[in-house]
Structure formats: structure tokens, C-alpha cells
Write an enzyme that holds these catalytic residues in place. Structure first.
Site, PDB file in Angstrom:
ATOM      1  N   ASP A 180      -7.668   4.567 -28.371  1.00 49.46           N
ATOM      2  CA  ASP A 180      -7.202   5.329 -27.231  1.00 49.46           C
ATOM      3  C   ASP A 180      -6.415   4.393 -26.340  1.00 49.46           C
ATOM      4  O   ASP A 180      -6.687   3.192 -26.277  1.00 49.46           O
ATOM      5  CB  ASP A 180      -8.388   5.924 -26.461  1.00 49.46           C
ATOM      6  CG  ASP A 180      -7.930   6.803 -25.318  1.00 49.46           C
ATOM      7  OD1 ASP A 180      -6.882   7.443 -25.469  1.00 49.46           O
ATOM      8  OD2 ASP A 180      -8.611   6.834 -24.284  1.00 49.46           O
TER       9      ASP A 180
ATOM     10  N   ASN B  54     -36.396 -16.769 -62.830  1.00 48.15           N
ATOM     11  CA  ASN B  54     -35.712 -15.789 -61.995  1.00 48.15           C
ATOM     12  C   ASN B  54     -35.975 -16.056 -60.513  1.00 48.15           C
ATOM     13  O   ASN B  54     -35.088 -15.907 -59.667  1.00 48.15           O
ATOM     14  CB  ASN B  54     -36.180 -14.380 -62.371  1.00 48.15           C
ATOM     15  CG  ASN B  54     -35.268 -13.310 -61.815  1.00 48.15           C
ATOM     16  OD1 ASN B  54     -34.062 -13.504 -61.737  1.00 48.15           O
ATOM     17  ND2 ASN B  54     -35.844 -12.183 -61.425  1.00 48.15           N
TER      18      ASN B  54
ATOM     19  N   ASP C  82     -14.686  11.691 -27.447  1.00 47.68           N
ATOM     20  CA  ASP C  82     -14.490  10.863 -28.639  1.00 47.68           C
ATOM     21  C   ASP C  82     -15.674  10.916 -29.597  1.00 47.68           C
ATOM     22  O   ASP C  82     -15.635  10.282 -30.656  1.00 47.68           O
ATOM     23  CB  ASP C  82     -14.250   9.402 -28.232  1.00 47.68           C
ATOM     24  CG  ASP C  82     -12.968   9.225 -27.436  1.00 47.68           C
ATOM     25  OD1 ASP C  82     -11.977   9.890 -27.787  1.00 47.68           O
ATOM     26  OD2 ASP C  82     -12.962   8.434 -26.476  1.00 47.68           O
TER      27      ASP C  82
END
Length: 917
Positions: free
Chosen positions: A373, A752, A663
Site C-alpha cells: 500500500d 543413522n 487489508d
């Protein structure tokens, strides 16, 4: 008695007295709707909905919006007596019985009908994610195999992930519910009562009890409880800032008949739900309430769940793919992603920027269009006086003098324009000596007159020095047209004499004011009137003119400007360098928006206004939205449609910066909703990012950090997918050819775990400069192609290790399984740990590009642990043995080959993908 009159035939009523849907839906359409019946249409519509995935392109109004628009235009174009027929009411109002019946039929007068999701529904959506399901399955398997610590870790990760998502979505839903709680206030309604002789009564009812057909009475400060067709008005001025975002007011009047070309919010005989009376009074007929009002078409879209973006859909699909490798699923993915986002949020917080939703950081990395804006973002949001001109556009000090005196002495209420005039006079060295003047009276500003007058007095001696005269002046300033209305004379440019204010001069000054407005300037008029009071020696008043705002002398104009911020042009240029285009979506006038945009460097080749957008068909609408850089005089709904069009048709990631209630729709729909700390509470509720300062440079830093966050997240995703898919294939091949398991479950979990811990440093890695220069999007082709090209390289290295252990050490028999597992464990861990250095950059790792020190440190530490474990007592417990130096010599050669081959494959992939795919 008290029922709607029936002397005039009903326009469109059916048996039960309600308005016929065919008329209500189709009244005064701008163009005939396409034929919407038949099996082909139904199938086509179903397919479009299925293929769209719930996305709204914004190119056309919904059926509900069309109903509301058509209904309002129909009543705005109708005579007042005909309006009663439309809503089946009477000039006396509804009876209490009829009002109660309509309230039962229509329900309470609330602007939203949308049913917000319950907390348990939000919790279920947060929980039901494929990756969460995988982790839960793995944790259950861990508990079954007595691996309790690993199971607890995975459940903790699920709990944190679900809690964060539930908190964010629940907060968003609460914000929408807050907006839906419409302000409750008593409304004055005219009802009729009596069985034999009806009496008109003025009663107060709660706004939720107002129904269509009620006649409401309103005065300054009142809110309109629904969409209202004016029946009578007296100097009625209404504020529509809750719908338009503009601080100005709108004149409304009942005795007009509008036409179809008038923009909806400019209809003078229609007042909208949620707007309020600034001044004046009147009566009106309620024509729509609840979900059928214009306000409901705005806010009914709020609170609904946004469709997932490319990144979310991509992660979800990868999670489904990893189900086939559940034993090696990267448990650290949620932690890595959230850590990367949180790190970016903390960095932005140092720039005085509050990040409410950490996923907004990721979306900023993909953002390629920023809708902003004008007010307070590109400009300073304050008035600066530019010039003081006479009636011919020539600078004259007299105009400034009387404008200064008006601003200096007025006390009712100081406005920013007064401060601008005073600042201009003081900083430019003018000396108008206000101490010689005395204030006598003041006619304060109001929204009907739109001007303010002060009566000032200055003493002077007569020529014979026998008496003192006290000259009085009325000084008026205000809206140009309103000041000109009370002027009968105009000052000549070449002398101080005055002449009559002719029609030609009146029009010439209006044209001058219009030209100045088109240059982006705000214009007010200044006029003066001399009121002479003469005193004799006894101090008695001999003469006194009547103090009225009439027969004044028009002096000239004062112009003001809201200047652009010094930082705005630089910030927009920096955003453009980063591939982020700026579009201005404002409720202000087109001329003012163009003026500001030209000064900050935004192209104004393609511009359009909201009323012009309304006249376009769907295809033209989308085309214009993609091309236009300045879109002015937009309503909240139009801002929403522009954002949706950019997202769906343009395939853009859209950021929206706004701070007003108007808005809220666009903020809720945008990928990145941005507001400011001084914005409306509703706007901040629907924003993911809140700027503590209105400075676009903060967003530039946010875009860079967003791309770094996105890039580091993608590093882990690519690395984990390649490593896991490669490991699965390697384990499958080894299992087929060996007489034993390549790794035991415990060894596999330890490997892992160490590998995952080593990747925690990824959020602290740096990105290449070229990467942050362009918006980053999830590529549906890019990731699968990357895996297909780079995944086999890992598998080839694992197979090479298998062959080396088999043929060189003869470790393919059961008696050598411990040795084989030790070698396979070390090679797999080092491969997965070092792979990040090949994946993280397009350049040659360790030569052209070096990772950040946290990543280097984690690589060294995890690699050292992996090498040392087989040599320790812990390794013996786990089933490992010490490896010979020859094996590590093989690993050195293997990894040199891996990086060489991987670099070649990576360069070929980049060449092929970028140039052909």
C-alpha cells in the site's frame, strides 16, 4: 395489520412471500451469465474444481458476491417507494410479529456464516501428516525391539511438531473469530403496533435482531447494522474506512437514483454494514443483513484453510516416498526445518521485525511479488506543505499569511495540515507577527461544511488619531470547493482590488485544483472577509458586520504532499535486484499513486483502477493484473482477487504489506502477510510478519534470510533423500549377495543417529551469493532429476566397498561378518556425513567453496567418532572390530573418486536440467 402492503403488485415474490431467487440472483447483471445447466457443464465444473485443488483464481466474483452486487445495484437504481416492494415492508416499518418471524427465518444479524473449525479438528489436521505417521510407526517398532530411548526421541519430535502447528492454526482461527464478533450496539428502529389503528414506535433493538425491512434511524456515531437504502438524509456524511481503508468521508443522500456505471462503494443512496455516521442524520430501509451483506462477501473468506504451497506439497510427497525406506527415515527432518526457520526468525527480530509464523521465513525465500500500500509504506504518512498560490497559480505571500493565521489561532482541533503550514512558515523565515492579532471567535471544522474559520482582530489608529479602529477579519480555509462556495469576490493579481467571482473564474480555479491533484498534491482553499468594528472615545461600538461565512474574497490555494521515504527507493531497487517485483495496491486516487510510484522508481506504464477492473471479463482481468504495477481505488474484495489471480494464474508467491482492516482479506490470502506494529489489530492478527518500523529495507533482509533458510532446508532434504535411497538400494544389493545381514538393527540405528546429529549444524551453513539473488521455488522436476542423477553415485560407492571387502578381505562368509559390518558401518557413516559438502554447492567443494565452520566442525567430529568406535570397547559391545590401515587407504581413494565422479555428474545435471528441462 402491520404486514407489508399489497396495493402494488410484488415484483418477484413466490408463494411464501420471499423474493424469488431468479430475480434476486440475476438483477441488473453487467453481462448475461453463460448457460449453466446440462450435464456437460456440470462435469466440466466438477473437473475444474478437482484440478484446481481448492485454489481460487480471483478472476471473477463468486455466486454469493454476484447476488449481493446485483441486489444492491437494483435497489440503488429504484425509486424509494419501489424499494419497499422489494423487501416487502411498509413506510411505517414492520410489525413486531413480522420482525420476529423474519428473525427466525433469516437468523441473527451476524456478518459471517462460516463455521470455524473446532480445536479437535485443527489438532487432527496437525497430527495427520505422513511424516508424523512414519515416526510414530518407527517409535512403536523401537519400543517392540526394546530400543526405548530412540522411541522416546521420535515421539518427542512428533509432539513438538504437532504442538507448533496446532498452536499456529488455532491462533489464526481465533483471530478470524474475533473479526466475526461484530460490534454490538443498540439500533433505533421504527416499528408499527396496534390491531385497529397502527402506531409508529421508535424502539431500540440489538443489532443482531435487525431484519430486512426494518426502518432504522441514525445520527452521528451510529453504525449501520446492515446494508441500508436511504429514505431520508440531512447533511449525511459517512466513513467507509472499514471497507476502503481511505481516511476520507463520503457524502450520502437519499434523493438520488444511481446507475450501473457507478462503483459499488460510491453509491450515494446505499450505506453498508460496518460503516458509521460521521455527521448528519437520516433514515434508511434495511435491505440486507447477516451473510447477505456486502461486508459478508469480504470476510466470509477469512478463517478458511489456505491450500498448501509448493514446498508443503513437496515435503508431503517426499514423506510418502520415504515410507519405502522407513527404517532409514530421517527423524531430524522436522528439527532441521524448524531450526532453520527459527534461526531466520531470530535474525529478523534483530532488525525490529516480529515473526509470528516461522514458515513465513521460508515463504519469503520464494516470494517474487510484493504487493504494498502506498500510505505509510512508500511515503512518510505525513503532510508537507509545498506551495502557496493565488488564483492564477502564482506564488503569493498573502495567501500563506492568512493560511498561517488560521492554523495558528484555531484551537478546536489541530490537524496534520495545520502543523505542515506552521512548519513551512517557521522553517522558511516568514515573520507574520501573530502577536499583533487577537482571536475573537472560531467556527470549528465539521464534515458538512468541510472548512474552518477564525475571526481575528488587529488594532489600528484612525487618520485623525481621534479614535482607534479595530479591524476584524474572518479567515477561512478548507476543502477547495467548499471554500469557493462561500466566496463572492476574487482578488486581482496585479493589485489588491477585488472583482466579482465569475463563473469562468470559478471553473478556472477548479481546473487548477484538479491539475494540482493530478500531480499528486492535496489542495485546500483560503479566503478572507473584512469585518470592521469602530470604537468612539467612550469605547462604544458604532458598527459591526454580521459574522457569517458568506461574501468572502477568495485568495488562493495551499498545496501539500506526502513525500516518499528516503529509504523506499533504495529498498525497492534492492528488492528488484533480488527478483521481487513491487505492485502498489491502494485505495487512494490513481493520480496520487502514480506520482508516488514515479518518485520511488516503480514503473507506471500499466495502471488501472478498481472500477475499471470491475468492467473486465475474467481473461482480461487476469491479463491486466499480471501486467499492471499500480492498481488504485481498490476495494478490499478487489485486493483479495488481485492476490488470488497472481497466485493461481500467475503462479507467483505473493507477499502483501498492509495495516488496515480493509487489508485483512488480502493478508489472509497472501503467501506472506506483512503488517506493521501501528496497524489495526485485525490486520496484525492475520499477518505472519509484523514490522516494528515501516521500512522496506527490513523486508529485503528478510528475503535474503528466507532464501538462506530455504536453501539450507533443501540441502537437508536433498541429502537425506539421496543418502536414504542410496542406502536402501545398497542394503538390498548386499542382502541379496551376502549370507548375513550387512548391519544389525542396533548398528543401523547408531549409524543413522550419528549421521542425523551431524546434520544439526546445517541451519548455520552459508549460501552462495548467486543463490540468494533469485526467488527459490520447489521444483517438481528438479528434485526427482537431482535424485536420479546423484543417488546412484552413492550406491556405486557402497557397491565398490562391498566388492572390496568381499574380494580383498574375503569377508563374504559368515565367519567374517563382524569385520564386514565394521567396514560397512564406517564407510556408510563417512559417506552420509561427507555428502553434504557435495550437495551444498554447485562449485567444487573444499576448493571453490567451503562450508561454514559449524558444518566443518560437525563433519570432523562425526567422522572421527565413526572411525574411532570400532577401536573402542563400545564398538566391541556393538559387534565391531578394529579395521586395518589398508581399509582407510581404500576409503581415501574411494572418496576422492566419489567427489570427482559426483562433481562431473553434478555439472552434467546442471547443464542438462537448466538448458533442456
Amino acid at each position: 395489520m402491520g404486514q407489508p402492503r399489497s396495493s402494488r403488485p410484488s415484483l418477484a415474490s413466490n408463494a411464501d412471500g420471499r423474493l424469488d431467487n431468479s430475480i434476486e440472483d440475476g438483477l441488473i447483471r453487467r453481462e448475461p451469465p453463460p448457460r449453466e445447466d446440462g450435464f456437460p457443464y456440470m462435469v466440466g465444473r466438477l473437473l475444474r474444481r478437482f484440478m484446481s485443488g481448492g485454489l481460487v483464481d480471483g478472476g471473477s466474483r463468486t455466486e454469493e458476491e454476484e447476488k449481493v452486487y446485483s441486489w444492491l445495484y437494483a435497489l440503488a437504481q429504484s425509486e424509494k417507494d419501489l424499494v419497499f416492494e422489494y423487501v416487502h415492508s411498509t413506510e411505517r416499518g414492520l410489525s413486531f410479529t413480522e420482525a420476529e418471524r423474519r428473525l427466525r427465518e433469516n437468523g441473527p444479524n451476524a456478518p459471517l456464516e462460516y463455521a470455524f473449525p473446532s480445536w479437535w479438528h485443527l489438532l487432527w489436521n496437525a497430527f495427520f501428516h505422513p511424516f508424523n505417521i512414519i515416526l510414530i510407526v518407527l517409535s512403536v517398532l523401537s519400543y517392540i525391539t526394546s530400543d526405548n530411548p530412540n522411541g522416546c526421541i521420535m515421539l518427542a519430535l512428533v509432539f513438538i511438531s504437532v504442538s507448533l502447528r496446532f498452536y499456529q492454526e488455532h491462533s489464526s482461527s481465533k483471530a478470524a473469530m474475533k473479526l466475526s464478533e461484530f460490534v454490538r450496539c443498540p439500533i433505533k428502529v421504527q416499528r408499527c403496533a396496534g390491531r385497529v389503528e397502527q402506531t409508529e414506535l421508535i424502539v431500540q433493538v440489538d443489532q443482531k435482531d435487525v431484519v430486512p425491512g426494518d426502518i432504522v434511524i441514525f445520527e452521528p456515531g451510529d453504525l449501520f447494522p446492515g446494508d441500508v437504502r436511504l429514505l431520508s438524509s440531512k447533511h449525511l456524511v459517512v466513513s467507509q474506512s472499514s471497507l476502503t481503508g481511505e481516511s476520507g468521508t463520503t457524502d450520502k443522500m437519499a434523493d438520488v437514483k444511481e446507475n450501473q456505471s457507478t462503483p459499488l462503494l460510491d453509491l450515494r443512496n446505499i450505506c453498508f454494514m460496518g460503516t458509521n455516521v460521521v455527521s448528519g442524520s437520516g433514515t434508511g430501509l434495511v435491505i440486507s443483513t447477516g451473510s447477505k451483506t456486502y461486508m459478508s462477501t469480504m470476510f466470509s473468506k477469512i478463517g478458511k484453510r489456505k491450500p498448501p504451497d509448493d514446498f508443503e506439497r513437496g515435503v508431503r510427497r517426499i514423506s510418502y516416498v520415504l515410507v519405502v525406506a522407513c527404517a532409514l527415515t530421517p527423524q531430524m527432518l522436522p528439527l532441521i526445518v524448524n531450526t532453520s526457520l527459527a534461526k531466520g526468525a531470530l535474525a529478523m527480530a534483530k532488525d525490529r521485525c516480529v515473526v509470528k509464523s516461522i514458515t513465513a521465513i521460508r515463504d519469503m525465500g520464494s516470494m517474487d511479488i510484493l504487493c504494498i500500500d502506498k500510505t505509510g509504506t512508500l511515503t512518510m504518512n505525513r503532510a508537507i506543505m509545498v506551495d502557496h498560490l493565488d488564483c492564477w497559480g502564482v506564488k503569493r505571500e498573502k495567501v500563506l499569511q492568512f493560511a498561517f493565521l488560521n492554523s495558528y489561532f484555531k484551537t478546536d482541533q489541530k490537524y496534520p495540515l495545520d502543523d505542515a503550514i506552521l512548519a513551512y512558515v517557521y522553517t522558511n523565515g516568514y515573520r507574520f507577527q501573530p502577536s499583533k492579532w487577537t482571536k475573537v471567535d472560531e467556527i470549528p471544522f465539521d464534515f458538512i461544511r468541510r472548512r474552518v474559520s477564525v475571526i481575528l482582530e488587529i488594532e489600528s489608529n484612525s487618520r485623525d488619531n481621534k479614535s482607534k479602529s479595530s479591524d476584524r477579519f474572518m479567515v477561512t480555509k478548507g476543502a477547495l470547493e467548499e471554500v469557493m462556495k462561500v466566496c463572492s469576490f476574487i482578488e486581482k493579481i496585479d493589485s489588491s482590488s477585488t472583482t466579482s467571482f465569475s463563473t469562468e473564474e470559478y471553473q478556472r480555479i477548479l481546473n487548477l485544483g484538479e491539475d494540482l491533484s493530478n500531480e499528486g498534491l492535496r489542495v485546500i482553499g483560503v479566503a478572507v472577509k473584512r469585518l470592521t468594528k469602530v470604537h468612539n472615545r467612550r469605547g462604544q461600538i458604532k458598527d459591526d458586520d454580521e459574522i457569517t461565512e458568506s461574501d468572502m474574497v477568495f485568495l488562493g490555494l495551499i498545496t501539500f504532499y506526502d513525500p516518499p521515504k528516503d529509504s523506499a527507493k533504495q529498498a525497492l531497487w534492492r528488492l528488484a535486484e533480488k527478483g521481487v517485483k513491487a505492485k502498489v495496491l491502494t485505495g487512494d486516487s490513481l493520480a496520487l499513486a502514480i506520482k508516488v510510484c514515479q518518485e520511488v522508481g516503480i514503473r507506471t506504464t500499466h495502471v488501472i483502477t478498481g472500477p475499471e477492473l470491475e468492467l473486465l471479463n475474467q481473461e482480461s482481468f487476469h491479463e491486466m493484473v499480471q501486467r499492471a504495477t499500480v492498481l488504485a481505488r481498490l476495494t478490499p474484495t478487489q485486493k483479495l482477487r488481485v492476490v488470488q489471480s497472481l497466485q493461481t494464474v500467475g503462479n507467483h508467491v505473493v507477499g502483501f504489506l498492509g495495516d488496515g482492516i480493509n487489508d485483512s482479506l488480502a493478508l489472509d490470502a497472501a503467501n506472506v502477510g506483512i503488517s506493521v506494529d501501528s496497524g489495526a489489530s485485525v490486520a496484525k492478527d492475520f499477518s505472519e510478519i509484523i514490522l516494528l518500523e515501516k521500512d522496506l529495507n527490513v523486508l529485503v533482509a528478510g528475503v535474503v534470510r528466507g532464501r538462506m533458510t530455504y536453501g539450507n532446508t533443501m540441502k537437508y532434504i536433498k541429502m537425506s533423500v539421496i543418502a536414504n535411497v542410496g542406502s536402501v538400494l545398497s542394503l538390498l544389493i548386499a542382502t541379496l549377495f551376502l549370507q548375513f545381514e550387512p548391519l544389525t538393527p542396533k548398528q543401523l540405528l547408531v549409524q543413522n543417529f550419528l549421521y542425523s546429529v551431524g546434520q544439526i549444524a546445517i541451519p548455520w551453513d552459508k549460501m552462495e551469493e548467486d543463490y540468494v539473488k533469485t526467488p527459490q521455488r520447489w521444483s517438481w522436476k528438479g528434485l526427482p532429476m537431482f535424485i536420479l542423477w546423484n543417488g546412484p553415485v552413492c550406491t556405486v560407492c557402497d557397491v565398490a566397498t562391498l566388492l572390496f571387502l568381499w574380494f580383498y578381505y574375503r569377508a563374504d562368509v559368515v565367519d567374517a561378518e563382524v569385520f564386514f559390518r565394521s567396514g560397512w558401518f564406517v564407510e556408510g557413516l563417512l559417506m552420509q556425513t561427507l555428502i553434504i559438502h557435495l550437495i551444498r554447492t554447485e562449485k567444487i567443494p573444499f576448493i571453490q567453496e567451503i562450508a561454514s565452520w559449524p558444518v566443518i566442525l560437525s563433519t570432523v567430529v562425526i567422522s572421527a567418532i565413526g572411525i574411532v568406535i570400532p577401536c573402542t570397547g563400545i564398538g566391541a559391545v556393538m559387534g565391531f572390530v578394529r579395521l586395518p590401515l589398508s581399509f582407510f587407504g581404500f576409503l581415501v581413494v574411494l572418496f576422492i573418486g566419489y567427489f570427482t565422479i559426483g562433481q562431473i555428474v553434478k555439472r552434467i545435471y546442471i547443464l542438462v536440467y537448466r538448458n533442456w528441462l
